[in-house]
Design a protein around this motif. Sequence first.
Motif, mmCIF file in Angstrom:
data_model
loop_
_atom_site.group_PDB
_atom_site.id
_atom_site.type_symbol
_atom_site.label_atom_id
_atom_site.label_comp_id
_atom_site.label_asym_id
_atom_site.label_seq_id
_atom_site.Cartn_x
_atom_site.Cartn_y
_atom_site.Cartn_z
ATOM 1 N N GLU A 1 40.583 45.014 24.172
ATOM 2 C CA GLU A 1 41.006 43.609 24.048
ATOM 3 C C GLU A 1 41.105 43.257 22.581
ATOM 4 N N ASN A 2 41.884 42.242 22.294
ATOM 5 C CA ASN A 2 42.090 41.808 20.907
ATOM 6 C C ASN A 2 42.316 40.309 20.933
ATOM 7 N N LEU A 3 41.236 39.556 20.684
ATOM 8 C CA LEU A 3 41.302 38.106 20.887
ATOM 9 C C LEU A 3 41.167 37.351 19.573
ATOM 10 N N TYR B 1 40.067 37.714 14.271
ATOM 11 C CA TYR B 1 40.278 38.387 15.552
ATOM 12 C C TYR B 1 39.093 39.286 15.897
ATOM 13 N N SER C 1 46.451 42.390 14.382
ATOM 14 C CA SER C 1 46.276 41.174 15.198
ATOM 15 C C SER C 1 47.302 41.123 16.336
ATOM 16 N N GLN D 1 47.701 44.730 21.619
ATOM 17 C CA GLN D 1 47.259 44.193 22.904
ATOM 18 C C GLN D 1 46.519 45.263 23.696
ATOM 19 N N ALA D 2 45.805 44.813 24.723
ATOM 20 C CA ALA D 2 45.055 45.744 25.574
ATOM 21 C C ALA D 2 45.968 46.861 26.048
ATOM 22 N N ASP E 1 47.211 49.184 24.197
ATOM 23 C CA ASP E 1 47.894 49.770 23.034
ATOM 24 C C ASP E 1 46.963 50.812 22.413
#
Length: 255
Positions: A13-15, A22, A83, A86-87, A89
Amino acid sequence: MSVALKKEAVVCENLRIATDIYSMWIKEPEMASTAKPGQFISMYCSDGSRLLPRPISICEINKKQGALRLVYRIAGKGTEEFSMLQASDRITVMGPLGNGFTLEGKKALLIGGGIGIPPMLELAKQLSCEKQIVLGYRDVTFLDKEFETYGSVYISTEDGSKGTKGNVLDAIRTNGLHADIIYACGPTPMLKGIKGYAAEQGIKAQLSLEERMACGIGACLGCVCKSKEVDHHSNVNNKRICKDGPVFYAEEVEL
Ligand SMILES: Cc1cc2nc3c(=O)[nH]c(=O)nc-3n(C[C@H](O)[C@H](O)[C@H](O)COP(=O)(O)OP(=O)(O)OC[C@H]3O[C@@H](n4cnc5c(N)ncnc54)[C@H](O)[C@@H]3O)c2cc1C
Ligand code: FES
């Protein structure tokens, strides 16, 4: 010291957790199995024009899930590219790099400034002694709630919007904090102030230095800092932050 690996990791995940900040979890079981608080990884861009990897501290380690957490600020093109991941990747990473913190002391003061705050989270988790955690921000805070699980948290902001108005040392003095060991990571002027404070108070301090890095593995001498002792590699009073650090005892380095 653990052996550094270069691998393709999967982004879990990358939030976005605050303005330009991030939080990314990547799955890389081998790296997660040996990583220590205070170590970092080098993250590679997929854009070939950005050859040099970007050093980012390990914020959390989940050995069970084989995952590492990185919390980073968009500073330029590389971190901007991260940034956008995405999940599911993939990203090439090398690590774990550097030495990490030595766990010691009975009453610890953990001090993080700005983007030096993330590595203090895994340290706070792994230290079993009494912990006072001081977090310094310019204005917008991040990760502060997560630290509350591991100790008493004190905040300083430059604009006074939260906690003590000023820097981390102002927060330490205002709240009358004391410890037998200091762990700190943040910008050099902050570390310089902490080094002086630790000497004045007679407290042992471990400082994690941030310097621009090229290779990240000790080969290019692009990240040296002045040291008290002669380095066996360069034969001068230098230490390579990426290889000999990034964590040093305060008296080992000149800031
Ligand atoms: C040991 C270590 C741990 C770090 N941990 C974190 C972290 O947890 N979170 C975070 O947000 N940032 C961290 N940084 C800073 C981060 O490496 C830079 O913000 C990032 O490399 C900037 O890359 P960029 O392409 O976005 O910016 P650009 O300015 O475009 O970068 C150009 C080049 O300069 C290098 N560079 C630029 N700024 C820095 C810097 N401050 N330190 C080192 N190299 C730099 C880049 O690696 C790249 O090679 C850390 C730096 C070091 C040395
Ligand atoms: S970045 Fe090359 S020696 Fe440290």
